[in-house]
Design a protein around this motif. Structure first.
Motif, PDB file in Angstrom:
ATOM      1  N   VAL A 134       2.546   7.754  22.904  1.00  0.00           N
ATOM      2  CA  VAL A 134       2.022   6.941  23.764  1.00  0.00           C
ATOM      3  C   VAL A 134       0.487   6.697  23.592  1.00  0.00           C
ATOM      4  O   VAL A 134      -0.073   7.653  23.048  1.00  0.00           O
ATOM      5  CB  VAL A 134       2.101   7.475  25.201  1.00  0.00           C
ATOM      6  N   ARG A 135       0.072   5.534  23.502  1.00  0.00           N
ATOM      7  CA  ARG A 135      -1.465   5.257  23.481  1.00  0.00           C
ATOM      8  C   ARG A 135      -2.160   6.090  24.473  1.00  0.00           C
ATOM      9  O   ARG A 135      -1.929   6.218  25.448  1.00  0.00           O
ATOM     10  CB  ARG A 135      -1.731   3.747  23.278  1.00  0.00           C
ATOM     11  N   ASP A 136      -3.253   6.521  23.665  1.00  0.00           N
ATOM     12  CA  ASP A 136      -4.172   7.402  24.303  1.00  0.00           C
ATOM     13  C   ASP A 136      -5.340   6.640  25.332  1.00  0.00           C
ATOM     14  O   ASP A 136      -5.767   5.584  25.025  1.00  0.00           O
ATOM     15  CB  ASP A 136      -5.088   8.440  23.552  1.00  0.00           C
ATOM     16  N   TRP A 137      -5.602   7.437  26.575  1.00  0.00           N
ATOM     17  CA  TRP A 137      -6.886   6.631  27.320  1.00  0.00           C
ATOM     18  C   TRP A 137      -8.261   6.861  26.472  1.00  0.00           C
ATOM     19  O   TRP A 137      -8.161   7.896  25.796  1.00  0.00           O
ATOM     20  CB  TRP A 137      -6.898   7.627  28.660  1.00  0.00           C
ATOM     21  N   GLY A 138      -8.704   5.617  26.552  1.00  0.00           N
ATOM     22  CA  GLY A 138     -10.062   5.789  25.926  1.00  0.00           C
ATOM     23  C   GLY A 138      -9.957   5.811  24.280  1.00  0.00           C
ATOM     24  O   GLY A 138     -10.683   6.516  23.524  1.00  0.00           O
ATOM     25  N   GLU A 139      -8.744   5.081  23.798  1.00  0.00           N
ATOM     26  CA  GLU A 139      -8.467   5.167  22.317  1.00  0.00           C
ATOM     27  C   GLU A 139      -9.736   4.499  21.537  1.00  0.00           C
ATOM     28  O   GLU A 139      -9.957   5.041  20.420  1.00  0.00           O
ATOM     29  CB  GLU A 139      -7.266   4.762  21.961  1.00  0.00           C
ATOM     30  N   ASP A 140     -10.395   3.492  22.205  1.00  0.00           N
ATOM     31  CA  ASP A 140     -11.499   2.828  21.450  1.00  0.00           C
ATOM     32  C   ASP A 140     -12.533   3.515  20.841  1.00  0.00           C
ATOM     33  O   ASP A 140     -12.968   3.760  19.469  1.00  0.00           O
ATOM     34  CB  ASP A 140     -12.195   1.839  21.919  1.00  0.00           C
ATOM     35  N   ARG A 141     -13.169   4.935  21.587  1.00  0.00           N
ATOM     36  CA  ARG A 141     -14.125   5.765  21.416  1.00  0.00           C
ATOM     37  C   ARG A 141     -13.568   6.699  20.341  1.00  0.00           C
ATOM     38  O   ARG A 141     -14.015   6.979  19.262  1.00  0.00           O
ATOM     39  CB  ARG A 141     -14.310   6.484  22.582  1.00  0.00           C
ATOM     40  N   SER A 142     -12.191   6.917  20.221  1.00  0.00           N
ATOM     41  CA  SER A 142     -11.586   7.842  19.221  1.00  0.00           C
ATOM     42  C   SER A 142     -11.310   7.501  18.007  1.00  0.00           C
ATOM     43  O   SER A 142     -11.768   8.043  17.023  1.00  0.00           O
ATOM     44  CB  SER A 142     -10.245   8.344  19.878  1.00  0.00           C
ATOM     45  N   CYS A 143     -10.865   5.914  17.785  1.00  0.00           N
ATOM     46  CA  CYS A 143     -10.650   5.170  16.740  1.00  0.00           C
ATOM     47  C   CYS A 143     -12.260   5.131  15.937  1.00  0.00           C
ATOM     48  O   CYS A 143     -12.198   5.348  14.901  1.00  0.00           O
ATOM     49  CB  CYS A 143     -10.298   3.883  16.935  1.00  0.00           C
ATOM     50  N   GLY A 144     -13.235   4.748  16.788  1.00  0.00           N
ATOM     51  CA  GLY A 144     -14.629   4.946  15.867  1.00  0.00           C
ATOM     52  C   GLY A 144     -15.016   6.072  15.768  1.00  0.00           C
ATOM     53  O   GLY A 144     -15.594   6.454  14.476  1.00  0.00           O
ATOM     54  N   ARG A 145     -14.698   6.958  16.292  1.00  0.00           N
ATOM     55  CA  ARG A 145     -15.305   8.554  15.908  1.00  0.00           C
ATOM     56  C   ARG A 145     -14.526   8.937  14.679  1.00  0.00           C
ATOM     57  O   ARG A 145     -15.168   9.552  13.713  1.00  0.00           O
ATOM     58  CB  ARG A 145     -15.013   9.769  17.062  1.00  0.00           C
ATOM     59  N   ILE A 146     -13.178   8.836  14.535  1.00  0.00           N
ATOM     60  CA  ILE A 146     -12.558   9.277  13.194  1.00  0.00           C
ATOM     61  C   ILE A 146     -12.500   8.287  12.254  1.00  0.00           C
ATOM     62  O   ILE A 146     -11.802   8.508  11.227  1.00  0.00           O
ATOM     63  CB  ILE A 146     -11.287  10.118  13.698  1.00  0.00           C
ATOM     64  N   GLY A 147     -12.676   6.894  12.610  1.00  0.00           N
ATOM     65  CA  GLY A 147     -12.772   5.832  11.452  1.00  0.00           C
ATOM     66  C   GLY A 147     -11.293   5.337  11.302  1.00  0.00           C
ATOM     67  O   GLY A 147     -10.892   4.974  10.219  1.00  0.00           O
ATOM     68  N   TRP A 189     -10.462  16.417  19.524  1.00  0.00           N
ATOM     69  CA  TRP A 189      -9.140  16.866  19.965  1.00  0.00           C
ATOM     70  C   TRP A 189      -8.215  17.444  18.892  1.00  0.00           C
ATOM     71  O   TRP A 189      -7.012  17.199  19.063  1.00  0.00           O
ATOM     72  CB  TRP A 189      -8.608  15.463  20.572  1.00  0.00           C
ATOM     73  N   GLY A 190      -8.710  18.126  18.138  1.00  0.00           N
ATOM     74  CA  GLY A 190      -7.888  19.121  17.045  1.00  0.00           C
ATOM     75  C   GLY A 190      -7.016  18.303  16.522  1.00  0.00           C
ATOM     76  O   GLY A 190      -6.935  17.522  15.759  1.00  0.00           O
ATOM     77  N   ASP A 191      -5.451  18.902  16.747  1.00  0.00           N
ATOM     78  CA  ASP A 191      -4.432  18.435  16.121  1.00  0.00           C
ATOM     79  C   ASP A 191      -4.084  16.845  16.322  1.00  0.00           C
ATOM     80  O   ASP A 191      -3.689  16.444  15.326  1.00  0.00           O
ATOM     81  CB  ASP A 191      -3.186  19.172  16.766  1.00  0.00           C
ATOM     82  N   GLN A 192      -4.605  16.416  17.669  1.00  0.00           N
ATOM     83  CA  GLN A 192      -4.304  14.918  17.879  1.00  0.00           C
ATOM     84  C   GLN A 192      -5.212  14.337  16.824  1.00  0.00           C
ATOM     85  O   GLN A 192      -4.795  13.156  16.361  1.00  0.00           O
ATOM     86  CB  GLN A 192      -4.855  14.798  19.454  1.00  0.00           C
ATOM     87  N   ASP A 193      -6.385  14.310  16.565  1.00  0.00           N
ATOM     88  CA  ASP A 193      -7.328  13.574  15.743  1.00  0.00           C
ATOM     89  C   ASP A 193      -6.816  13.787  14.437  1.00  0.00           C
ATOM     90  O   ASP A 193      -6.696  12.731  13.589  1.00  0.00           O
ATOM     91  CB  ASP A 193      -8.541  14.485  15.691  1.00  0.00           C
ATOM     92  N   ALA A 194      -6.217  14.721  13.890  1.00  0.00           N
ATOM     93  CA  ALA A 194      -5.751  15.023  12.451  1.00  0.00           C
ATOM     94  C   ALA A 194      -4.407  14.109  12.389  1.00  0.00           C
ATOM     95  O   ALA A 194      -4.376  13.431  11.435  1.00  0.00           O
ATOM     96  CB  ALA A 194      -5.299  16.563  11.737  1.00  0.00           C
ATOM     97  N   LEU A 195      -3.763  14.097  13.346  1.00  0.00           N
ATOM     98  CA  LEU A 195      -2.456  13.179  13.350  1.00  0.00           C
ATOM     99  C   LEU A 195      -2.789  11.959  13.345  1.00  0.00           C
ATOM    100  O   LEU A 195      -2.044  11.075  12.417  1.00  0.00           O
ATOM    101  CB  LEU A 195      -1.773  13.561  14.547  1.00  0.00           C
ATOM    102  N   ASN A 196      -3.797  11.538  14.047  1.00  0.00           N
ATOM    103  CA  ASN A 196      -3.947  10.146  14.156  1.00  0.00           C
ATOM    104  C   ASN A 196      -4.867   9.558  12.909  1.00  0.00           C
ATOM    105  O   ASN A 196      -4.739   8.620  12.268  1.00  0.00           O
ATOM    106  CB  ASN A 196      -5.067   9.872  15.324  1.00  0.00           C
ATOM    107  N   GLY A 197      -5.803  10.720  12.215  1.00  0.00           N
ATOM    108  CA  GLY A 197      -6.565  10.283  11.059  1.00  0.00           C
ATOM    109  C   GLY A 197      -5.397  10.102   9.782  1.00  0.00           C
ATOM    110  O   GLY A 197      -5.672   9.120   9.089  1.00  0.00           O
ATOM    111  N   VAL A 198      -4.586  10.756   9.923  1.00  0.00           N
ATOM    112  CA  VAL A 198      -3.319  10.675   8.802  1.00  0.00           C
ATOM    113  C   VAL A 198      -2.467   9.395   9.104  1.00  0.00           C
ATOM    114  O   VAL A 198      -2.386   8.715   7.850  1.00  0.00           O
ATOM    115  CB  VAL A 198      -2.453  11.923   8.533  1.00  0.00           C
ATOM    116  N   ILE A 199      -2.037   9.564  10.171  1.00  0.00           N
ATOM    117  CA  ILE A 199      -1.083   8.292  10.417  1.00  0.00           C
ATOM    118  C   ILE A 199      -1.659   6.909  10.415  1.00  0.00           C
ATOM    119  O   ILE A 199      -1.212   5.856   9.947  1.00  0.00           O
ATOM    120  CB  ILE A 199      -0.248   8.596  11.601  1.00  0.00           C
ATOM    121  N   ASP A 200      -3.023   6.817  11.076  1.00  0.00           N
ATOM    122  CA  ASP A 200      -3.680   5.632  11.284  1.00  0.00           C
ATOM    123  C   ASP A 200      -3.018   4.303  11.684  1.00  0.00           C
ATOM    124  O   ASP A 200      -2.955   3.589  11.091  1.00  0.00           O
ATOM    125  CB  ASP A 200      -4.488   5.276   9.836  1.00  0.00           C
ATOM    126  N   GLY A 201      -2.667   4.637  13.187  1.00  0.00           N
ATOM    127  CA  GLY A 201      -1.613   3.718  13.468  1.00  0.00           C
ATOM    128  C   GLY A 201      -0.418   3.222  13.254  1.00  0.00           C
ATOM    129  O   GLY A 201       0.535   2.555  13.893  1.00  0.00           O
TER     130      GLY A 201
END
Length: 235
Positions: A134-147, A189-201
């Motif tokens: 499920v897409r996260d609340w406030g995803e815009d900030r998280s996308c910008g933070r980890i690129g 956000w730990g594991d969540q950031d890494a998962l998103n960083g690797v999978i990237d959408g």
């Protein structure tokens, strides 16, 4: 005909009791199907293991499997300050610790309560993706933070995993490599950031009813008939 649904938890001694509450809510609301629970852990309190095994004896549709982590060699854990522990990263380990016969898994955080039928979630078409979320609340900030290039960022508290593709893609190794390379520079956000960083959408988007966020007792999607309620407390 009853269907087997595989569900995973990655916990330590701080979350054994809470996982028991989540499991009880699952079996109460999914009595028509067989729930096979896989618990990956480093250490659990003996009384919590005892409670979990007693719960298993109470319900005909519940089977528990325990997998203890004996080595963390090759793993990088970046733990943000607060009440979160390195157990958040144990959700990365199902593909290598569970039998190869387990091809699909619903991962759940231990701060979730089930209020309904999870069979439709289990049967969701991942459309060739390695996971659904499920897409996260406030995803815009998280996308910008980890690129992130894709503009989509998910919450890792509920994941529908294709373990066959996870193994094929060697995703566990890629996640720990990402953590080692990025270090503390972007992690919030730990594991969540890494998962998103690797999978990237590149994930299948699940309906919000499967991860209804409640932050500090404030419900973010009150209008939804939520199946999985995810209680998040910020200290």
């Amino acid at each position: 005909m009853a269907e087997q649904i595989h569900i995973g938890f990655g916990i330590d001694k701080n979350f054994g009791r809470f996982a028991g509450i989540t499991i009880t809510s699952l079996v109460h609301n999914n009595i028509a199907n067989e729930l096979i629970i896989h618990i990956v852990y480093d250490e659990l309190l003996p009384e919590d293991i005892d409670r979990l095994k007693k719960t298993e004896q109470l319900y005909r549709n519940l089977t528990l499997h325990f997998y203890q982590i004996t080595s963390t060699e090759g793993m990088t854990f970046i733990v943000p300050p607060g009440h979160i522990t390195q157990a958040m990263y144990y959700r990365y380990l199902f593909a290598q610790m569970l039998p190869k016969s387990v091809k699909r898994l619903i991962y759940l955080d231990a701060d979730i309560i089930c209020k309904g039928d999870i069979l439709p979630l289990w049967q969701t078409d991942l459309e060739g993706k390695v996971l659904g979320a499920v897409r996260d609340w406030g995803e815009d900030r998280s996308c910008g933070r980890i690129g992130l290039k894709n503009g989509r960022y998910f919450n890792s508290g509920v994941l529908l995993m294709d373990l066959v593709k996870w193994r094929q893609q060697k995703l566990t190794q890629k996640l720990f490599q990402w953590l080692e390379q990025v270090g503390n520079t972007k992690i919030l956000w730990g594991d969540q950031d890494a998962l998103n960083g690797v999978i990237d959408g590149e994930f299948a988007e699940l309906p919000n009813i499967y991860n209804g966020i409640v932050i500090n007792n404030t419900t973010l999607n009150e209008e939804l008939d939520v199946v999985l309620v995810h209680y998040i407390d910020y200290i």
